[in-house]
Design a protein around this motif. Structure first.
Motif, PDB file in Angstrom:
ATOM      1  N   TYR A 510     -19.398   6.136  11.991  1.00  0.00           N
ATOM      2  CA  TYR A 510     -18.284   5.688  12.845  1.00  0.00           C
ATOM      3  C   TYR A 510     -17.066   5.418  11.963  1.00  0.00           C
ATOM      4  O   TYR A 510     -15.949   5.879  12.245  1.00  0.00           O
ATOM      5  CB  TYR A 510     -18.686   4.424  13.614  1.00  0.00           C
ATOM      6  N   ARG A 514     -13.545   7.499  12.198  1.00  0.00           N
ATOM      7  CA  ARG A 514     -12.910   6.674  13.229  1.00  0.00           C
ATOM      8  C   ARG A 514     -11.506   7.145  13.629  1.00  0.00           C
ATOM      9  O   ARG A 514     -11.039   6.839  14.731  1.00  0.00           O
ATOM     10  CB  ARG A 514     -12.888   5.201  12.836  1.00  0.00           C
ATOM     11  N   VAL A 519     -13.344  10.241  18.373  1.00  0.00           N
ATOM     12  CA  VAL A 519     -13.898   8.904  18.099  1.00  0.00           C
ATOM     13  C   VAL A 519     -12.962   7.824  18.649  1.00  0.00           C
ATOM     14  O   VAL A 519     -13.416   6.775  19.132  1.00  0.00           O
ATOM     15  CB  VAL A 519     -14.190   8.722  16.591  1.00  0.00           C
TER      16      VAL A 519
END
Ligand code: BGC
Length: 762
Positions: A510, A514, A519
């Protein structure tokens, strides 16, 4: 293809063996699966699982719980046995031809894994004294997934006369059941109701529908005769079946061939399944069967080019390994409308349910040989993420997704939650597969559109499940690990290790991605916060992994080592598998394992324990594991390889490689054991060759097991194609396609380029 790739068996028509052959000589292509039952049928008292299946086609049936406790599952899905199109009865000069009423002088079954068909070769001596040769070839076409063909060739060796074929199309058939075996359904109604049964010209077709799931199945059949003389043909309806009768003269020494084409379709994939099958057959029957065979061979030659395993020094073993790989190809879904069943499409064991078997044992095979198929399997799981969220909520979670222990469409179908829903490690297997697929392919598109969401949601479940204790350790209570002889435990080492990996990778990936548009959107859609990502990292770091100072091993769970050890040596042989002879509670109170549990955790996450702890643990669990599950010996083999226990690695591998061919678990009749088949591949590639793909790249640490002269296999890695060969003195790596790359040979940095193979002494 270097050598012929065939599995051949003599047929003796013993009921038990016929049943086994139904599985071993099944024809499947990832969409359709047709068991290798005899075209003419078997005597009434013979057990037979006369089955034809379509990937993902199911009915919903009640699963009455004895006590209606809150949110227990009250319905389950079951795979459908669809329209029977394999029945063909032959009469020659008035005598019905079948091995039970005629004299058989020779009978053999063949699976040709290079050409992609199965064959039955039978010689009969007729009551009139004539000799009749029958060759029946079946093919589930890999390129045209809806197509199944039977080529039925007969030769009147020394007589003339007449042959009559009766070829059936029966739309309503019952599922198989065995009330005495918990691994099978206990009822066998017919789940399909006929909507249409008709014919146009010489083509028969049917449409059936299930009552609850509303799944529509269409089938069509067509016949073509190849012979010197003209055949007479007519279709009649009898007892709910359409029967095509074909009469044809037989001449001495001449062959007559009946080609039966069948096509199948379903409403899960097609708007108009009937049009799909009738249209397809109209097109396909004008192509020569030779062309269809050539396409099949071409498909397989590409498959083997990507995956063919050579084992020099043991041809039988090599064939067994290739058989396993071939079966995986037959079982793997070709679209994301279905996952892969524990038995593939080869039988009704476990009612066609999908388990963790696929992600933990089979996906690794496809990642290295056909990443697109691995992606399909994961895309199916992604499509069931909403159902996994609902499942989590049902069990009481406020956040996250809990994948069902067994399912077809994504809803939980396990009726016994202690070794069903409580097996939260299914989340661990799925997240592990997502991460492995990404590490081996670099497929960011998959990660960003599907994988990361799965990782976040599964990680959330661990956060929601686990609790910090007074010492600041993150605990996971009341779950069941892989070993199903120990249920509902605290801190199952395997589950905790998988959860930590899931949590850490979800947070790391993540953070890495990001800023990507997908995302940013995901963050908004799922409401992901920095606090949450930090909580994932913290839980991963604080994950409690039980360790026992006295034994120097990782206990399977908090209470495991305090239980008495089951006396395996004094347990009668006929009491295995224990699950069929002892109440679950009885089993749970002992140290006895159905399958690899901590030993699998050590293989997957070797950095979490010292080598000494892993070896001591291996020795400990070895003594108390029954391997009653087929998911076990392959893991013991891989872990033994990793620990340098080469003799053990080879001996466990031997048990795994021929498990189905030798019917070692005595239930191959219900379908092949796909997890073991994938595990057998892993035992060579990840075990003997020590091939691992990790965050930091490709690693190999090969050895040659005793008794073998060499082994080699091709594999894909980050879009390139490589081949590793290992013999007594050296390991050789070749780059056959793509750019050169770095890799690690044991701990040494190495490079492979296009110019010349890399070689290193062993
Ligand atoms: C094993 C499970 C497996 C299931 C389906 C059971 O016997 O214990 O681990 O998922 O079979 O293959």
């Amino acid at each position: 293809m270097q050598t012929s790739m065939k599995i051949t068996r003599k047929e003796n028509y013993e009921p038990k063996e016929l049943n086994l052959h139904e599985t071993l000589f099944c024809s499947a292509n990832g969409y359709i699966g047709i068991r290798g039952t005899l075209e003419e049928g078997v005597p009434e008292h013979f057990p037979t699982m006369r089955g034809q299946y379509l990937a993902g086609a199911y009915e919903i049936i009640p699963m009455k719980q004895a006590e209606s406790l809150c949110n227990l599952v009250e319905k389950k899905q079951t795979m459908l046995n669809i329209c029977d199109t394999q029945t063909i009865r032959l009469t020659v000069n008035g005598q019905e031809i079948d091995p039970f009423s005629c004299k058989v002088t020779d009978a053999e079954r063949v699976l040709d894994m290079g050409e992609g068909y199965t064959e039955r070769l039978t010689h009969y001596s007729l009551s009139s004294g004539g000799q009749l040769a029958v060759r029946i070839r079946r093919m589930a076409h890999f390129a045209i997934k809806e197509l199944f063909t039977i080529e039925y060739e007969i030769e009147a060796i020394d007589f003339t006369g007449e042959a009559v074929f009766d070829s059936w199309h029966t739309p309503e058939v019952a599922n198989y059941s065995d009330p005495d075996d918990p691994r099978l359904a206990d009822e066998s109604p017919c789940y399909l109701t006929r909507q249409e049964l008709a014919y146009k010209g010489s083509m028969s077709y049917s449409v059936t529908k299930t009552k609850e799931s509303g799944v529509v199945i269409a089938a069509a059949t067509e016949h073509i005769i190849a012979a010197d003389d003209k055949a007479e043909s007519m279709i009649r309806e009898e007892g709910g079946s359409l029967i095509t009768r074909i009469r044809i003269p037989l001449r001495k020494g001449r062959k007559v061939t009946l080609l039966k084409y069948a096509a199948f379709s379903d409403s899960i994939r097609e708007k108009e399944p009937r049009q799909k099958v009738t249209g397809l057959l109209s097109r396909v029957t004008v192509i020569s069967i030779k062309q269809l065979y050539d396409e099949q061979k071409a498909y397989l030659s590409k498959f083997w080019e990507r995956s063919r395993m050579s084992i020099d020094g043991d041809k039988e073993l090599e064939d067994a390994v290739c058989f396993n790989m071939y079966q995986l190809l037959c079982a793997a879904p070709r679209d994301p409308h279905s996952g892969m069943a524990a038995k593939g499409l080869s039988g009704e064991g476990y009612e066609g349910h999908f388990f963790w078997d696929t992600e933990m044992y089979v996906v690794p095979f496809f990642i290295l040989t056909d990443p697109a198929l691995a992606k399909n399997i994961l895309a199916y799981r992604y499509s069931t993420l909403p159902a996994a969220r609902e499942n989590a909520a049902l069990v009481g979670h406020k956040k996250g997704a809990l994948y069902p222990w067994r399912t077809i469409t994504g809803v939980e179908c396990s009726g016994y939650f202690p070794s069903g829903t409580a097996a939260y490690h299914i989340n661990g297997a799925i997240s592990y597969a997502v991460i492995s697929y990404h590490q081996a392919t670099g497929d960011d598109e998959f990660l960003l559109t599907m994988g990361l969401e799965m990782l976040i949601e599964t990680a959330r479940l661990w956060l929601d499940t686990g609790v910090y204790d007074r010492k600041g350790r993150f605990n996971i209570f009341e779950v069941t690990g892989p070993d199903e002889y120990t249920c509902m435990v605290n801190n199952n080492y395997y589950t905790n290790a998988s959860a930590a990996y899931n949590l850490r990778c979800a947070a790391d990936l993540y953070e890495k991605y990001r800023d990507r548009t997908e995302v940013i959107k995901l963050t908004k859609d799922l409401g992901i916060t920095d606090l949450e990502i930090d909580a994932m990292k913290k839980a991963a770091d604080a994950m409690y992994l039980p360790y026992d100072e006295d034994y120097g091993i990782n206990p399977q769970d908090d209470a495991f080592l305090d239980k008495p050890v089951w006396d395996l040596a004094s347990t009668p042989k006929e009491d295995f598998p224990l699950l069929l002879h002892y109440h679950p509670l009885h089993l749970y109170r002992y140290q006895v394992c159905k399958q690899a549990d901590t030993v699998l955790a050590h293989f997957l996450f070797p950095d979490l324990a010292s080598r000494e702890t892993m070896e001591k643990s291996f020795r400990y669990y070895e003594k108390i594991t029954t391997h009653d599950s087929s998911l076990s010996t392959c893991v013991f083999s891989m872990t033994a390889s990793m620990l340098g226990l080469h003799d053990e690695a080879l001996s466990y591998f031997g048990d795994s490689a021929k498990l189905d061919l030798l019917n070692r678990h005595e239930n191959t009749k219900d379908g092949v054991h796909t997890a073991n088949m994938g595990g057998c591949y892993m035992a060579i590639v990840n075990g003997f060759a020590g091939l691992r793909i990790r965050k930091d790249g490709l690693h190999i640490s090969p050895f040659l097991p005793k008794g073998l002269r060499s082994y080699s296999f091709p594999f894909s890695y980050m879009g390139r194609k490589l081949k590793l060969s290992v013999d007594e003195d050296k390991a050789v790596m070749e780059l056959t396609e793509g750019e050169g790359c770095a890799f690690k040979f044991f701990d040494k940095e190495e490079m492979i380029g296009k110019e010349k193979p890399w070689t290193h002494g062993l």
